[in-house]
Design a protein around this motif. Structure first.
Motif, short mmCIF file in Angstrom:
data_model
loop_
_atom_site.label_atom_id
_atom_site.label_comp_id
_atom_site.label_asym_id
_atom_site.label_seq_id
_atom_site.Cartn_x
_atom_site.Cartn_y
_atom_site.Cartn_z
N UNK A 107 0.83 -1.20 0.00
CA UNK A 107 0.00 0.00 0.00
C UNK A 107 0.87 1.25 0.00
N UNK A 108 1.91 1.25 0.82
CA UNK A 108 2.81 2.42 0.87
C UNK A 108 3.50 2.65 -0.48
N UNK A 109 3.97 1.52 -1.07
CA UNK A 109 4.66 1.64 -2.37
C UNK A 109 3.71 2.16 -3.43
N UNK A 110 2.47 1.58 -3.40
CA UNK A 110 1.49 2.00 -4.39
C UNK A 110 1.10 3.47 -4.17
N UNK A 111 1.00 3.90 -2.94
CA UNK A 111 0.69 5.31 -2.66
C UNK A 111 1.80 6.23 -3.21
N UNK A 112 3.05 5.81 -2.99
CA UNK A 112 4.17 6.62 -3.50
C UNK A 112 4.16 6.67 -5.02
N UNK A 113 3.92 5.51 -5.63
CA UNK A 113 3.87 5.45 -7.09
C UNK A 113 2.71 6.28 -7.62
N UNK A 114 1.58 6.22 -6.91
CA UNK A 114 0.42 6.99 -7.34
C UNK A 114 0.72 8.49 -7.27
N UNK A 115 1.36 8.92 -6.22
CA UNK A 115 1.70 10.34 -6.08
C UNK A 115 2.64 10.80 -7.21
N UNK A 116 3.61 9.87 -7.49
CA UNK A 116 4.58 10.21 -8.56
C UNK A 116 3.85 10.31 -9.89
N UNK A 117 2.99 9.38 -10.15
CA UNK A 117 2.24 9.38 -11.41
C UNK A 117 1.33 10.60 -11.49
N UNK A 118 0.72 10.97 -10.36
CA UNK A 118 -0.16 12.14 -10.37
C UNK A 118 0.63 13.42 -10.70
N UNK B 107 -2.78 3.80 -15.51
CA UNK B 107 -1.90 3.26 -14.47
C UNK B 107 -2.35 3.69 -13.08
N UNK B 108 -2.76 4.97 -13.02
CA UNK B 108 -3.25 5.48 -11.73
C UNK B 108 -4.49 4.73 -11.27
N UNK B 109 -5.37 4.43 -12.21
CA UNK B 109 -6.59 3.66 -11.85
C UNK B 109 -6.24 2.27 -11.33
N UNK B 110 -5.23 1.65 -12.04
CA UNK B 110 -4.82 0.31 -11.61
C UNK B 110 -4.16 0.36 -10.23
N UNK B 111 -3.42 1.46 -10.04
CA UNK B 111 -2.79 1.62 -8.71
C UNK B 111 -3.88 1.77 -7.65
N UNK B 112 -4.94 2.55 -7.95
CA UNK B 112 -6.06 2.70 -7.00
C UNK B 112 -6.73 1.36 -6.71
N UNK C 186 0.18 9.59 -23.57
CA UNK C 186 0.88 9.38 -22.31
C UNK C 186 -0.01 9.73 -21.13
N UNK C 187 -0.80 10.78 -21.29
CA UNK C 187 -1.72 11.16 -20.21
C UNK C 187 -2.71 10.03 -19.95
N UNK C 188 -3.24 9.43 -21.02
CA UNK C 188 -4.20 8.31 -20.86
C UNK C 188 -3.54 7.11 -20.20
N UNK C 189 -2.28 6.87 -20.65
CA UNK C 189 -1.58 5.74 -20.03
C UNK C 189 -1.37 5.98 -18.54
N UNK C 190 -0.96 7.20 -18.23
CA UNK C 190 -0.75 7.51 -16.82
C UNK C 190 -2.05 7.40 -16.02
N UNK C 191 -3.16 7.85 -16.62
CA UNK C 191 -4.45 7.74 -15.93
C UNK C 191 -4.85 6.28 -15.72
#
Length: 472
Positions: free
Chosen positions: A14-25, A53-58, A46-51
């Motif tokens: 969860x911590x790693x995913x939160x950090x990755x999510x923040x970076x991606x955001x 990825x962010x959804x998958x991270x969520x 790239x924006x769509x890909x990042x979004x």
């Protein structure tokens, strides 16, 4: 992997995913700002890909949270299971304790019931002692003239005799079934003339014991007798006549329980005490001898009963005279014992003597005369002396007819003993006629005999038939 390891790994993810999510955001935010300045198709991709990825991270974060909640739930379940195990253990311990308490309570209840039973006996004993005190202070002189002698009152009197077996069928006379050996001496044989009078307290005890035995409460009756016997032996000594009387009362209880062996043993002990304390020729000794003869007769040991009964007869003749009614009763007993041993001549002699005594004492129409003649006639019937038996039966019936017959057998004044004698006589006469081949007369008389206890006309009809047969 343990549950704790899984829990720690999930938190780390969860911590790693939160950090990755923040970076991606941040990257997504930069790209969005760049896209506003520089419109480019690649930047949009790239924006769509990042979004995505962010959804998958969520989604991963949510799954991790679900795993953590599941782990918490499982831990709670384990905690509840542990609590339940502890509770079950505690309930098992409580159940075992309750079982022990129940067993202890049941044991105490049983002990209490035993104590209560002992107290009940003690209460009865105290009531008995109270009755004794009341009787000890009762100096009333208005006693009944015909009070039964307690010394002899081990068995029922002659008036309670049932119909003899030999009078209703062809079997031998069964003394056990009809108490023909039982007898009660008159009060005159007791008291001062013979140097011994039964104390009032023993008479009271005798009455109390009879009440308990009539109710079937033999254990209380025996306990009362044993206690009184111990008290008498302590205060008076074993060889005192009162101790013998107490033994006689206890023998009564054993007799009622059909414990004849114990009763006979007590009566022999009674006999020894009375012979030593009162003398070998005392009426009380005769009474004990007679009672022993009764018990032996009940066991069909007539050979053992005969010498005892004859010795009782000798004593009564010496003490009372040869013409006393009690001597006649003893003669009846001797006759019955002899008859059951086929000693018919001796039995006949005793019966005739008894008849003579009863006639001289009470008169020709006394019930004892009829009863003795019936016994003698039955003895003749066994020997096939039909004429002699028929004459005796007719004598009895003729005597009854000469009385005030209607008054004797009317419902208001019927006396059971006389009615029983007449009924028995008719049945015996019916049996005699059958043996002589007079079946019609036998049937009529037997039918009348079966109705005699409730229909006086039936007995009159039977007497008329007897007269008709006699005139044939």
């Amino acid at each position: 992997m343990s549950a704790d390891d899984i829990f720690q790994a999930a938190k780390f993810v969860i911590q790693a995913l939160d950090a990755l999510k923040n970076e991606y955001e941040k990257i997504l935010e930069n790209l969005v700002q760049s896209a506003k300045i520089l419109s480019s198709k690649k930047i949009e991709e790239k924006i769509n890909l990042l979004r995505n990825s962010t959804n998958r991270i969520d989604l991963g974060i949510d799954e991790a949270h679900v795993m953590i909640r599941l782990d918490n739930y499982l831990q709670n379940v384990e905690g509840e299971k542990h609590k339940l195990r502890i509770q079950v253990k505690r309930l098992s311990q409580e159940n075992a304790w309750l079982r022990n308490e129940l067993g202890s309570t049941q044991k105490k209840l049983h002990e209490s019931e035993q104590i209560n039973a002992c107290h009940s006996i003690e209460i009865e004993n105290l009531r008995f002692l109270k009755d004794i005190q009341r009787y000890d202070h009762d100096n009333s002189t208005n006693q009944e003239n015909h009070e039964h002698d307690l010394i002899n009152d081990l068995f029922s009197s002659d008036d309670a005799d049932d119909e003899q077996d030999n009078q209703s069928n062809h079997s031998k006379n069964n003394i056990d079934s009809n108490d023909d050996l039982s007898m009660v001496t008159s009060q005159s044989t007791n008291s001062s003339t013979n140097g011994y009078e039964i104390p009032a307290r023993l008479k009271a005890l005798h009455t109390l014991v009879l009440q308990y035995t009539s109710q079937g409460r033999y254990e209380i009756a025996v306990a009362l007798c044993r206690q009184a016997l111990d008290d008498l032996e302590t205060t008076l000594g074993h060889q005192h006549p009162d101790v013998a009387t107490m033994l006689n009362i206890l023998a009564l209880v054993y007799r009622d329980q059909s414990k004849f062996k114990e009763a006979i043993s007590l009566l022999y002990e009674t006999l020894s005490i009375r012979e030593e304390s009162l003398g070998f020729d005392h009426p009380a000794v005769a009474a004990t001898l007679n009672n022993l003869a009764v018990l032996y007769s009940k066991l069909n040991k007539f050979k053992e009963a005969e010498p005892l009964c004859k010795r009782a007869l000798d004593i009564r003749e010496k003490c009372l005279g040869i013409s006393h009614p009690d001597v006649a009763k003893q003669l009846m007993n001797v006759a019955l014992i002899c008859e059951n041993q086929a000693k018919y001549n001796e039995a006949e002699s005793c019966y005739k003597r008894a008849v003579d005594i009863y006639i001289k004492t009470f008169g020709y129409d006394d019930v004892n005369v009829a009863k003795t003649k019936n016994n003698l006639a039955s003895s003749y019937l066994k020997q096939q002396k039909y004429l002699e038996a028929e004459q005796l039966y007719q004598d009895v019936l003729t005597c009854v007819r000469e009385k005030d017959f209607q008054s004797l057998f009317s419902p208001a004044s019927r006396r059971h003993s006389e009615t029983q004698i007449v009924t028995t006589t008719l049945k015996n006469l019916s049996l005699l006629y059958r043996r002589q081949g007079l079946y019609d007369a036998a049937e009529i008389i037997e039918s009348c005999a079966s109705r005699a206890h409730k229909d006086s006309q039936a007995i009159i009809q039977a007497l008329n038939m007897v007269q008709q047969v006699n005139h044939l």
